[in-house]
Motif scaffolding. Structure first.
Motif, mmCIF file in Angstrom:
data_model
loop_
_atom_site.group_PDB
_atom_site.id
_atom_site.type_symbol
_atom_site.label_atom_id
_atom_site.label_comp_id
_atom_site.label_asym_id
_atom_site.label_seq_id
_atom_site.Cartn_x
_atom_site.Cartn_y
_atom_site.Cartn_z
ATOM 1 N N SER A 82 0.825 -1.212 0.000
ATOM 2 C CA SER A 82 0.000 0.000 0.000
ATOM 3 C C SER A 82 0.858 1.261 0.000
ATOM 4 O O SER A 82 0.320 2.357 0.035
ATOM 5 C CB SER A 82 -0.914 -0.002 1.225
ATOM 6 O OG SER A 82 -0.142 0.053 2.412
ATOM 7 N N GLU A 84 2.429 4.532 -0.260
ATOM 8 C CA GLU A 84 2.142 5.709 -1.085
ATOM 9 C C GLU A 84 3.447 6.322 -1.600
ATOM 10 O O GLU A 84 3.432 7.219 -2.450
ATOM 11 C CB GLU A 84 1.336 6.729 -0.264
ATOM 12 C CG GLU A 84 0.580 7.735 -1.109
ATOM 13 C CD GLU A 84 -0.538 8.414 -0.338
ATOM 14 O OE1 GLU A 84 -1.321 7.699 0.333
ATOM 15 O OE2 GLU A 84 -0.624 9.649 -0.390
ATOM 16 N N ASN A 110 -4.280 5.465 -4.429
ATOM 17 C CA ASN A 110 -3.263 6.386 -3.917
ATOM 18 C C ASN A 110 -2.926 7.479 -4.921
ATOM 19 O O ASN A 110 -2.628 8.614 -4.539
ATOM 20 C CB ASN A 110 -1.982 5.616 -3.556
ATOM 21 C CG ASN A 110 -2.099 4.882 -2.226
ATOM 22 O OD1 ASN A 110 -2.935 5.213 -1.392
ATOM 23 N ND2 ASN A 110 -1.249 3.889 -2.034
ATOM 24 N N ILE A 176 -9.948 15.454 2.802
ATOM 25 C CA ILE A 176 -10.240 15.554 4.239
ATOM 26 C C ILE A 176 -11.159 16.749 4.502
ATOM 27 O O ILE A 176 -12.135 16.642 5.239
ATOM 28 C CB ILE A 176 -8.936 15.676 5.058
ATOM 29 C CG1 ILE A 176 -8.096 14.395 4.899
ATOM 30 C CG2 ILE A 176 -9.256 15.929 6.529
ATOM 31 C CD1 ILE A 176 -6.756 14.432 5.595
ATOM 32 N N VAL B 38 6.029 2.987 9.444
ATOM 33 C CA VAL B 38 6.500 3.291 8.088
ATOM 34 C C VAL B 38 5.528 4.159 7.289
ATOM 35 O O VAL B 38 5.947 5.038 6.544
ATOM 36 C CB VAL B 38 6.824 1.987 7.311
ATOM 37 C CG1 VAL B 38 7.169 2.273 5.858
ATOM 38 C CG2 VAL B 38 8.001 1.274 7.977
ATOM 39 N N THR B 39 4.236 3.919 7.444
ATOM 40 C CA THR B 39 3.272 4.615 6.570
ATOM 41 C C THR B 39 2.491 5.713 7.288
ATOM 42 O O THR B 39 1.451 6.154 6.798
ATOM 43 C CB THR B 39 2.282 3.615 5.943
ATOM 44 O OG1 THR B 39 1.620 2.899 6.998
ATOM 45 C CG2 THR B 39 2.977 2.626 5.027
ATOM 46 N N PRO B 41 4.303 8.629 9.300
ATOM 47 C CA PRO B 41 4.906 9.919 9.660
ATOM 48 C C PRO B 41 4.364 11.069 8.818
ATOM 49 O O PRO B 41 4.084 12.153 9.352
ATOM 50 C CB PRO B 41 6.410 9.711 9.425
ATOM 51 C CG PRO B 41 6.613 8.323 8.953
ATOM 52 C CD PRO B 41 5.316 7.611 8.980
ATOM 53 N N GLN B 42 4.198 10.839 7.514
ATOM 54 C CA GLN B 42 3.726 11.910 6.633
ATOM 55 C C GLN B 42 2.266 12.247 6.918
ATOM 56 O O GLN B 42 1.824 13.372 6.692
ATOM 57 C CB GLN B 42 3.906 11.505 5.170
ATOM 58 C CG GLN B 42 5.358 11.293 4.742
ATOM 59 C CD GLN B 42 5.879 9.874 4.987
ATOM 60 O OE1 GLN B 42 5.234 9.069 5.671
ATOM 61 N NE2 GLN B 42 7.053 9.566 4.453
ATOM 62 N N ALA B 43 1.502 11.264 7.425
ATOM 63 C CA ALA B 43 0.094 11.516 7.754
ATOM 64 C C ALA B 43 -0.012 12.434 8.975
ATOM 65 O O ALA B 43 -0.796 13.398 8.981
ATOM 66 C CB ALA B 43 -0.628 10.198 8.020
ATOM 67 N N GLY B 133 -2.341 1.255 7.111
ATOM 68 C CA GLY B 133 -1.463 1.574 5.991
ATOM 69 C C GLY B 133 -0.555 0.406 5.676
ATOM 70 O O GLY B 133 0.665 0.488 5.762
ATOM 71 N N GLY B 151 -3.391 3.869 1.706
ATOM 72 C CA GLY B 151 -2.161 4.649 1.594
ATOM 73 C C GLY B 151 -2.082 5.684 2.703
ATOM 74 O O GLY B 151 -3.013 5.846 3.498
ATOM 75 N N THR B 152 -0.970 6.405 2.707
ATOM 76 C CA THR B 152 -0.723 7.358 3.799
ATOM 77 C C THR B 152 -1.699 8.529 3.793
ATOM 78 O O THR B 152 -2.106 9.001 4.855
ATOM 79 C CB THR B 152 0.733 7.849 3.724
ATOM 80 O OG1 THR B 152 1.593 6.720 3.922
ATOM 81 C CG2 THR B 152 1.033 8.893 4.770
ATOM 82 N N SER B 153 -2.101 8.995 2.610
ATOM 83 C CA SER B 153 -3.088 10.087 2.572
ATOM 84 C C SER B 153 -4.395 9.646 3.211
ATOM 85 O O SER B 153 -5.066 10.413 3.903
ATOM 86 C CB SER B 153 -3.354 10.523 1.130
ATOM 87 O OG SER B 153 -2.208 11.097 0.561
ATOM 88 N N GLU B 154 -4.754 8.383 2.979
ATOM 89 C CA GLU B 154 -5.978 7.871 3.594
ATOM 90 C C GLU B 154 -5.788 7.628 5.089
ATOM 91 O O GLU B 154 -6.736 7.756 5.869
ATOM 92 C CB GLU B 154 -6.434 6.602 2.872
ATOM 93 C CG GLU B 154 -6.963 6.920 1.474
ATOM 94 C CD GLU B 154 -7.473 5.695 0.733
ATOM 95 O OE1 GLU B 154 -8.502 5.829 0.048
ATOM 96 O OE2 GLU B 154 -6.844 4.619 0.836
ATOM 97 N N GLU B 156 -4.117 9.599 6.925
ATOM 98 C CA GLU B 156 -4.366 10.952 7.442
ATOM 99 C C GLU B 156 -5.869 11.239 7.473
ATOM 100 O O GLU B 156 -6.387 11.810 8.438
ATOM 101 C CB GLU B 156 -3.625 11.970 6.557
ATOM 102 C CG GLU B 156 -3.715 13.391 7.052
ATOM 103 C CD GLU B 156 -2.962 14.370 6.137
ATOM 104 O OE1 GLU B 156 -2.042 13.937 5.415
ATOM 105 O OE2 GLU B 156 -3.316 15.566 6.150
ATOM 106 N N HIS B 157 -6.560 10.793 6.435
ATOM 107 C CA HIS B 157 -8.010 11.010 6.354
ATOM 108 C C HIS B 157 -8.730 10.301 7.496
ATOM 109 O O HIS B 157 -9.634 10.856 8.129
ATOM 110 C CB HIS B 157 -8.512 10.502 4.992
ATOM 111 C CG HIS B 157 -9.931 10.863 4.688
ATOM 112 N ND1 HIS B 157 -10.992 10.176 5.227
ATOM 113 C CD2 HIS B 157 -10.460 11.835 3.907
ATOM 114 C CE1 HIS B 157 -12.123 10.723 4.772
ATOM 115 N NE2 HIS B 157 -11.823 11.718 3.970
ATOM 116 N N ALA B 160 -8.091 11.973 10.840
ATOM 117 C CA ALA B 160 -8.816 13.244 10.991
ATOM 118 C C ALA B 160 -10.323 13.059 11.090
ATOM 119 O O ALA B 160 -11.004 13.842 11.758
ATOM 120 C CB ALA B 160 -8.485 14.173 9.824
#
Lengths: 203, 473
Positions: A82, A84, A110, A176, B38-39, B41-43, B133, B151-154, B156-157, B160
């Motif tokens: 997964s 990204e 992604n 978001i 791993v998946t 920190p950016q979030a 992730g 993924g990392t964006s999700e 974060e989603h 939040a």
């Protein structure tokens, strides 16, 4: 997220099926806490030999594909993990559109979080496009609004894309922020859930 | 007519978590969010940049698993030799502390591979939606939970909003029936399914596993089966919960207790596909016809019986596949037509979120007991969690492995993906209980053959890929 509207760029052909995320960005590059700088690891084992020297025959190392913005590749691109980091690495390298006959699900998803456009064309169209890009002219045009890819020789291929994803890409919307506009719905749902599933509430 | 049909288990869980629809996308509530170093920190950085906070820290659980060393964990993060790994681990520690998220740090007996820890703690429960992730989040589907990687964006989603924006997948039922032969188990079922449908065969589907052979599996076996669902392209795999599920959960730290258990149980018992539910596709597998399986190539779909031979490129109809087979044979150092059981192994890895649970270690130990690892083979066992390790040690399994010449390690993802120091050298061949045989997966130039824990144990003893049926007692 960066918006994607239209792209005129060189297209690099990588005609292989099942290119997995370990090939797109190997494990040793996943230890970063940043999103940037991942281009150095993109296709690392394909781009570089065991001593770290560039393999001259790999498509992204060939001068005629320098600055490529589009990758044209085979079935099931992005299968595997997964991470990204895969779309981040592609984008950091300057590739903002990948054209393939199919994509793995999580990778595909992604891409849309990052403004990287994954385009699905029919296998014979991908083959035709690959053939042209292997020739002397590699400039393609990708138009998200019109949902078309124009090949170097001017052939136009239409592609399908989900409407809501298209809108977000065209406008670079923050998912978001959009979901948080439904915060009242989430609050109400949670309150109801507490009544029907009380054991899930941890003290 | 479709509207009149009953619902699949996936339909039921989906409907029960649908918060709202926005622009043609569903907003799906997430009951449990598992995170690792791993998946994420950016979030967390994204949350901070946008001044957002974690909506439900109580629905979030953190572990350190992907890049941790499998020795010396008690010395703590500061002693991790790899500077980048250390920074990533320290970043996770800071993020969970700042946000009040429960965390089992490296060295804590409850820490381990995220997909071992969630079920073991009873955090994974039937009917839940679970994300992480990590693509092998599909593991948790063994409990009848809708679980998949993001993924990392999700990530974060979900942090939040405690929701995910989703499109509904289609329903695929995989029915496995019959009694498997001795030496054949859940890993072989999973490889058989991937061999049948292909590595992209499940794309766009959620798979429900059904049939008497699935019902007969333990929870550990069901987790192995669901774990490998992603290798067939499907995001999630499901097994409807039953008494096996409830027995596993009863008494776990986070499982409901007392009256709450009874309420939960009544709800869980409604989690099954209606008899008149319509699946978009169905695949049937005869368990009695499955031999112990191994992969020969660099895709999980490259599956053959252990009695089989590496394929010839000419056997494949499409030019693309023929080219891929040529490349895979060369990478793997195999000749077309070579019996796979003749391939000598350098390394044996028993571990990963696929096969590192107590039952996996018991099965392997049964093969190994009183025997010795072949000369020149580096064999290692990496338990899935500190608790699995402790349980195995209580049962004396560590002694069985050590006496045979195995290295007995501390828990983590380890050589499955080689983010930590455990990896293959170029050209090394590994009999591995993990989930991916991609080029370079276990180390640059490393050659991975996927197989069951019993088969990996047999390979360690033989020094080459071997038929576990020759080692059964």
């Amino acid at each position: 997220m960066k918006a994607f509207t239209r792209l005129d760029a060189r297209a690099a052909p990588l005609p292989m099926a099942n290119i997995d995320t370990d090939q797109i960005i190997p494990k040793q590059f996943l230890k970063t806490v940043e999103r940037e700088g991942l281009s150095q690891g993109l296709f690392y084992d394909l781009r570089f030999d065991g001593d770290g020297r560039a393999r001259p025959d790999f498509v992204l190392n060939r001068p005629e594909y320098a600055g490529a913005g589009v990758l044209v590749t085979g079935d099931n691109f992005g299968c595997g993990s997964s991470r990204e980091h895969a779309p981040w690495a592609l984008m950091d390298f300057g590739i903002t559109c990948v054209i393939a006959s199919s994509f793995a699900d999580i990778f595909y998803n992604n891409c849309f979080q990052n403004g990287l456009l994954p385009v699905v064309l029919k296998p014979d169209e991908v083959q035709a496009l690959t053939g042209e890009c292997l020739g002397g002219n590699h400039m393609v045009s990708v138009d998200l609004e019109a949902q078309t890819v124009t090949s170097p020789s001017g052939k136009v291929f239409a592609f399908e894309i989900d409407g809501s994803r298209k809108t977000k890409m065209l406008n670079g919307l923050d998912a978001i922020g959009e979901t948080l506009s439904a915060a009242a719905d989430i609050d109400a749902w949670e309150a109801g859930r507490t009544l029907t599933h009380p054991w899930l509430e941890r003290a | 007519m479709r509207a009149m049909a009953g619902k699949t288990l996936y339909d039921k869980i989906w409907d029960a978590h649908l918060v709202a629809e926005q622009d043609g996308e569903a907003i799906l509530y997430i009951d449990l969010h598992l995170i690792h170093e791993v998946t994420t920190p950016q979030a967390f950085a994204g949350l901070r940049a946008n001044r957002r906070k974690v909506r439900r820290p109580d629905r979030t659980l953190a572990v350190a698993d992907h890049n941790i060393p499998t020795e010396g964990q008690g010395r703590g993060v500061a002693a991790v030799a790899d500077e980048e790994a250390r920074l990533q681990l320290a970043t996770l520690e800071r993020n969970v502390a700042d946000n009040g998220i429960e965390f089992f740090p490296m060295g804590d007996v409850r820490n381990g591979i995220v997909h071992v820890v969630g079920p073991e703690q009873g955090r994974t429960q039937p009917g839940m939606t679970i994300v992480c992730g990590d693509s092998h989040t599909s593991t948790h589907g063994a409990f009848g939970a809708l679980a998949h990687g993001i993924g990392t964006s999700e990530v974060e989603h979900v942090l939040a909003t405690q929701t995910l924006r989703q499109k509904k997948a289609r329903n695929l039922r995989v029915v496995i029936e019959g009694t498997p032969a001795p030496g054949v188990g859940a890993k072989d079922f999973a490889l058989a399914v991937i061999g049948e449908i292909g590595t992209a065969g499940g794309t766009g589907y959620v798979i429900e596993y059904a049939g008497d052979a699935v019902r007969a599996l333990s929870m550990e076996g069901r987790m192995t089966l669901c774990n490998l669902t992603i290798e067939g392209g499907a995001r999630a795999g499901l097994v409807a919960p039953d008494e096996t599920t409830f027995d596993y959960l009863r008494g776990r730290p986070a499982a409901p207790k007392g009256g709450a258990w009874d309420i939960a149980l009544a709800s869980w018992k409604a989690l099954f596909s209606d008899p008149d539910a319509v699946f978009d596709r169905e695949v049937r597998i005869d368990a009695s016809a499955i031999a112990p399986l191994v992969t020969w190539g660099t895709s999980p779909e490259d599956v053959i019986p252990v009695t089989g031979v590496a394929p010839s490129p000419e056997a494949f109809p499409s030019p693309d596949k023929r080219a891929a087979v040529v490349r895979a044979l060369e990478y793997m150092g195999l000749e077309a037509g070579q019996p796979i059981a003749s391939a000598k192994v350098d390394v044996v890895f028993i571990g990963s979120c696929t096969n590192s649970r107590i039952e996996d270690l018991r099965t392997a130990a049964d093969i190994v007991r009183g025997r010795s690892v072949a000369p020149g083979v580096r064999a290692m066992v990496v338990p899935g969690s500190g608790l699995v390790k402790a349980q195995a040690e209580e049962e004396g399994l560590d002694e069985v492995f050590r006496a045979a010449g195995f290295d007995w390690r501390e828990p983590g993802c380890s050589m499955c993906l080689g983010m930590n120091p455990d990896r293959l050298a170029p050209g090394e061949r590994c009999a591995s209980t993990s989930n991916r045989n991609f080029e370079g997966r276990q180390g640059r130039g490393g050659r991975t053959h996927l197989m069951s824990p019993a088969m990996a144990a047999a390979a360690a003893l033989a020094g080459h890929i071997a038929d576990v049926r020759d080692y059964l007692r």
